[in-house]
Design a protein around this motif. Structure first.
Motif, PDB file in Angstrom:
ATOM      1  N   SER A 179       0.840  -1.196   0.000  1.00 47.09           N
ATOM      2  CA  SER A 179       0.000   0.000   0.000  1.00 47.09           C
ATOM      3  C   SER A 179       0.878   1.251   0.000  1.00 47.09           C
ATOM      4  CB  SER A 179      -0.910   0.007   1.229  1.00 47.09           C
ATOM      5  OG  SER A 179      -0.140   0.014   2.415  1.00 47.09           O
ATOM      6  N   THR A 180       0.256   2.384  -0.226  1.00 48.15           N
ATOM      7  CA  THR A 180       0.994   3.647  -0.331  1.00 48.15           C
ATOM      8  C   THR A 180       1.839   3.926   0.906  1.00 48.15           C
ATOM      9  OG1 THR A 180      -0.863   4.516  -1.640  1.00 48.15           O
ATOM     10  CG2 THR A 180       0.759   6.099  -0.834  1.00 48.15           C
ATOM     11  N   ASP A 196       2.573   0.298  -5.915  1.00 44.74           N
ATOM     12  CA  ASP A 196       1.470   0.677  -5.040  1.00 44.74           C
ATOM     13  C   ASP A 196       0.195   0.041  -5.585  1.00 44.74           C
ATOM     14  OD1 ASP A 196      -0.536   1.847  -3.571  1.00 44.74           O
ATOM     15  OD2 ASP A 196       0.177   3.904  -3.832  1.00 44.74           O
ATOM     16  N   THR A 198      -2.756   0.267  -4.712  1.00 39.53           N
ATOM     17  CA  THR A 198      -3.949   1.121  -4.712  1.00 39.53           C
ATOM     18  C   THR A 198      -4.076   1.928  -6.006  1.00 39.53           C
ATOM     19  OG1 THR A 198      -2.868   3.021  -3.665  1.00 39.53           O
ATOM     20  CG2 THR A 198      -3.777   1.338  -2.209  1.00 39.53           C
ATOM     21  N   SER A 199      -2.973   2.023  -6.757  1.00 41.86           N
ATOM     22  CA  SER A 199      -3.024   2.815  -7.991  1.00 41.86           C
ATOM     23  C   SER A 199      -2.476   2.086  -9.207  1.00 41.86           C
ATOM     24  CB  SER A 199      -2.230   4.120  -7.814  1.00 41.86           C
ATOM     25  OG  SER A 199      -0.873   3.848  -7.476  1.00 41.86           O
TER      26      SER A 199
END
Length: 323
Positions: A179-180, A196, A198-199
């Motif tokens: 995660s970030t 990452d 999440t992106s």
């Protein structure tokens, strides 16, 4: 002595600090004065009794068979039982046991090794389960060799933080998925690339890996295999997010069957605790090739909060209880 005890399965609220009798070592056991205890996902599973598969493994059908929580330990040998030849009182050790959230605990000699001399007790307590699992995933499951491309999914957690470093120590080019908030940690562990989740989607990025280590993930095999070379290996370590019966472990159980119909290899890893792998890790830890990443250290009385924090999924590396 003080210990974190539970009478019934349930949440961290079931854990209580109590006075209980000091244990005595049996044949082949050492009594350890606990200095620190690691907090791994297994603590949560044994606390809740979930998935139910855990109870069938002999940990207690209706209530915990061993009421004291904690499995990773680092401390000083207080006494030895009959037949013990590798240790004597005063030796600093680390390893696995049942009930390390306590002032004292008994551990089987074959599950304990001498503590790395350059580590604190807190650092040593972070390694016995998480680092051994990572070692077996990298060395045995993935059979990682120099020059390979390795992807570690869950690189910012307890097992993942060790897996990144071990894969690098084996000479691989390593990418870590996290995660970030954990990207800086994963970079500091030596990862060549950090993704990452999440992106960015590693499965559609067009990069193929020789080995993928999927730690406590829940992605379908069809997704991860898109990022594997035609002869690559996917190793599934643990499982989270599934139902109450198997808790996601069905991915590990079913993975080898898929390999029968593919040039790619899919493996489910069930780690085995033993002192020889602890000794192998000690060599790497003392050489500085691997170093435990510790997020927070809690006091014994705050062990329930440590377990709750672990389950939030925000831990960067490991959580440890200091005693």
């Amino acid at each position: 002595m003080k210990a974190i005890v539970q009478d019934v399965y349930g949440s961290a609220e079931m854990l209580q600090l109590r006075d209980i009798p000091k244990p005595a070592p049996g044949d082949g056991e050492v009594l350890i004065r606990v200095r620190a205890a690691g907090v791994d996902q297994g603590v949560w599973h044994l606390m809740t009794g979930l998935p139910y598969l855990v109870r069938l493994f002999g940990f207690g059908l209706k209530r915990p068979k061993v009421p004291v929580r904690g499995r990773e330990v680092a401390g000083v040998v207080e006494a030895v039982g009959a037949g013990v030849t590798r240790f004597q009182p005063g030796d600093e050790v680390f390893g696995t046991c049942e009930g390390s959230f306590a002032d004292f605990v008994c551990a089987r000699e074959k599950l304990v090794a001498r503590k790395p001399v350059n580590l604190t007790f807190e650092e040593a307590a972070a390694a016995p389960i998480s680092a051994v699992t990572a070692l077996q995933a990298v060395r045995d499951g993935g059979q990682v060799t120099a020059g390979q491309k390795v992807l570690v999914i869950g690189a910012g957690g307890g097992v993942g933080s060790f897996a990144v470093q071990l894969a690098k120590a084996f000479g691989a080019e390593v990418a870590g998925v996290c995660s970030t908030g954990k990207m800086d940690l994963v970079r500091s562990l030596g990862a060549d690339h950090v993704i990452d989740y999440t992106s960015d989607d590693f499965a559609s990025a067009g990069v193929l890996y020789d080995v993928i280590l999927d730690i406590a993930g829940n992605r379908p095999l069809s997704v991860s295999r898109k990022a594997l070379t035609p002869q690559g290996t996917l190793v599934i370590i643990g499982g989270e997010g599934g139902g109450k019966l198997t808790g996601g472990f069905e991915r590990s159980i079913g993975a080898p069957l898929v390999s029968l119909f593919s040039g790619q290899k899919f493996k489910g890893l069930v780690s085995t605790e033993n002192y020889r792998d602890l000794e192998a890790l000690t060599t790497l830890l003392e050489a500085g090739s691997v170093k435990p990443a510790i997020d927070k250290v809690y006091a014994l009385a705050d062990a329930p909060a440590a377990v709750a924090y672990l389950r939030e999924g925000k831990v960067r590396g490991k959580v440890v209880v200091s005693i």
